[in-house]
Write an enzyme that holds these catalytic residues in place. Structure first.
Site, PDB file in Angstrom:
ATOM      1  N   HIS A  59       0.856  -1.135   0.028  1.00  0.00           N
ATOM      2  CA  HIS A  59       0.117  -0.055   0.054  1.00  0.00           C
ATOM      3  C   HIS A  59       0.891   1.345  -0.054  1.00  0.00           C
ATOM      4  O   HIS A  59       0.274   2.335  -0.419  1.00  0.00           O
ATOM      5  CB  HIS A  59      -1.012   0.009   1.142  1.00  0.00           C
ATOM      6  CG  HIS A  59      -1.791  -1.104   1.334  1.00  0.00           C
ATOM      7  ND1 HIS A  59      -3.203  -1.084   0.948  1.00  0.00           N
ATOM      8  CD2 HIS A  59      -1.868  -2.352   1.429  1.00  0.00           C
ATOM      9  CE1 HIS A  59      -3.947  -2.048   1.093  1.00  0.00           C
ATOM     10  NE2 HIS A  59      -3.091  -3.048   1.362  1.00  0.00           N
ATOM     11  N   ASP A 134      -7.569  -1.878   4.069  1.00  0.00           N
ATOM     12  CA  ASP A 134      -7.676  -3.195   4.561  1.00  0.00           C
ATOM     13  C   ASP A 134      -8.401  -3.406   5.705  1.00  0.00           C
ATOM     14  O   ASP A 134      -8.262  -4.220   6.632  1.00  0.00           O
ATOM     15  CB  ASP A 134      -6.319  -3.994   4.837  1.00  0.00           C
ATOM     16  CG  ASP A 134      -5.540  -4.390   3.469  1.00  0.00           C
ATOM     17  OD1 ASP A 134      -6.162  -3.779   2.426  1.00  0.00           O
ATOM     18  OD2 ASP A 134      -4.413  -4.823   3.248  1.00  0.00           O
TER      19      ASP A 134
END
Length: 282
Positions: A59, A134
């Site tokens: 990420h 997430d």
């Protein structure tokens, strides 16, 4: 406000949010700089900032390179472990980029410094957008790597779950089919799960994203948002919502992927002994 969905790595999503009147843009979870630069050039926009949901490499990996390419680029996040971080944000903090408004929503659990970003434009008929990293997936939620079921319950019910129901959910990974297969195991009679799973499989076959969903939809098929439902309590054998969530996450962690069908050509090659020279012990 235009959102470009960009598929990267094995199953990750990064996003480019474009302010259409100024052609300025902000990126969310800029993991692959080369791919992001391609989209920026194609859209003819100027990158002003990066919003990183959490520090995991898939990420945040591109932050340093992009910061080198754009001196003065602002990198927002809630965790000092995020590369090239310039602005540490806090829960409820609001920022403005042209007409785009951003509200930071702190959701610790998957990581202790996980931040989601809620974006909208005042007076726009378009639905607001949630970049949930997430924490919340289509049909699922993130693993509790650095947090607890209590934290995730708060994240899903009090922080994200109270956003406007029309909010579009842009999550960090494409894992919808597997999530919904688990949801169907939990609620085999849920017709919404069945329909959504069939749709997701078709999208998967066509190599198309299943994002965004909407928050309203998630409450109909995402088991982690349905912990007070009788079917979920029956499945887990628990009645306390936090315990239902804890049990669900444990079950999901042990949920096995369906076995892959062997490649027909590979099986023929084995049958014909073509791999024998490589398998013999020297």
């Amino acid at each position: 406000m235009k959102v470009k969905v960009i598929s990267v790595l094995e199953d990750n999503y990064m996003y480019l949010v474009i302010e259409e009147s100024t052609r300025d843009a902000i990126a969310v979870d800029a993991a692959v700089p080369k791919r992001l630069l391609e989209i920026i050039r194609k859209e003819d926009v100027v990158l002003r900032a990066i919003f990183t949901t959490h520090h995991h490499w898939d990420h945040a990996r591109g932050n340093e390179e992009l910061a080198r390419l754009w001196p003065g680029l602002r990198v927002y996040g809630a965790d000092e472990r995020i590369g090239a971080l310039t602005h540490r944000v806090t829960h409820g903090q609001e920022l403005t980029f042209g007409a785009i408004r951003v509200r930071c929503l702190f959701t610790p659990c998957h990581t202790s410094g996980h931040m989601c970003y809620f974006m909208w434009e005042d007076g726009s008929p378009d639905a607001p957008a949630l970049f949930s990293g997430d924490t919340l997936f289509v049909g699922g939620c993130g693993k509790f790597f650095e947090g607890t079921a209590e934290q995730m319950y708060t994240n899903l019910t009090q922080i994200l779950g109270t956003l406007p129901k029309e909010t579009k959910v842009f999550c960090g990974h494409e894992c919808t089919v597997r999530n919904l297969k688990f949801a169907l195991k939990v609620e085999p009679e849920n017709e919404v799960v069945k329909k959504k799973l069939a749709w997701a499989k078709q999208r998967d076959d066509e190599d198309l994203p299943t994002v965004p969903s909407t928050l309203q939809e998630e409450f109909l098929y995402n088991p982690f948002l349905r912990v007070t439902e009788e079917a979920l309590q029956k499945f887990t054998g628990k009645t306390d919502p936090v315990e239902v969530l804890r049990s669900l996450r444990s079950e999901k962690d042990n949920f096995k992927k369906p076995k892959e069908r062997p490649n027909p050509q590979a099986m023929l090659a084995f049958d014909w002994g073509l791999f024998s020279p490589f398998l013999e012990k020297k």
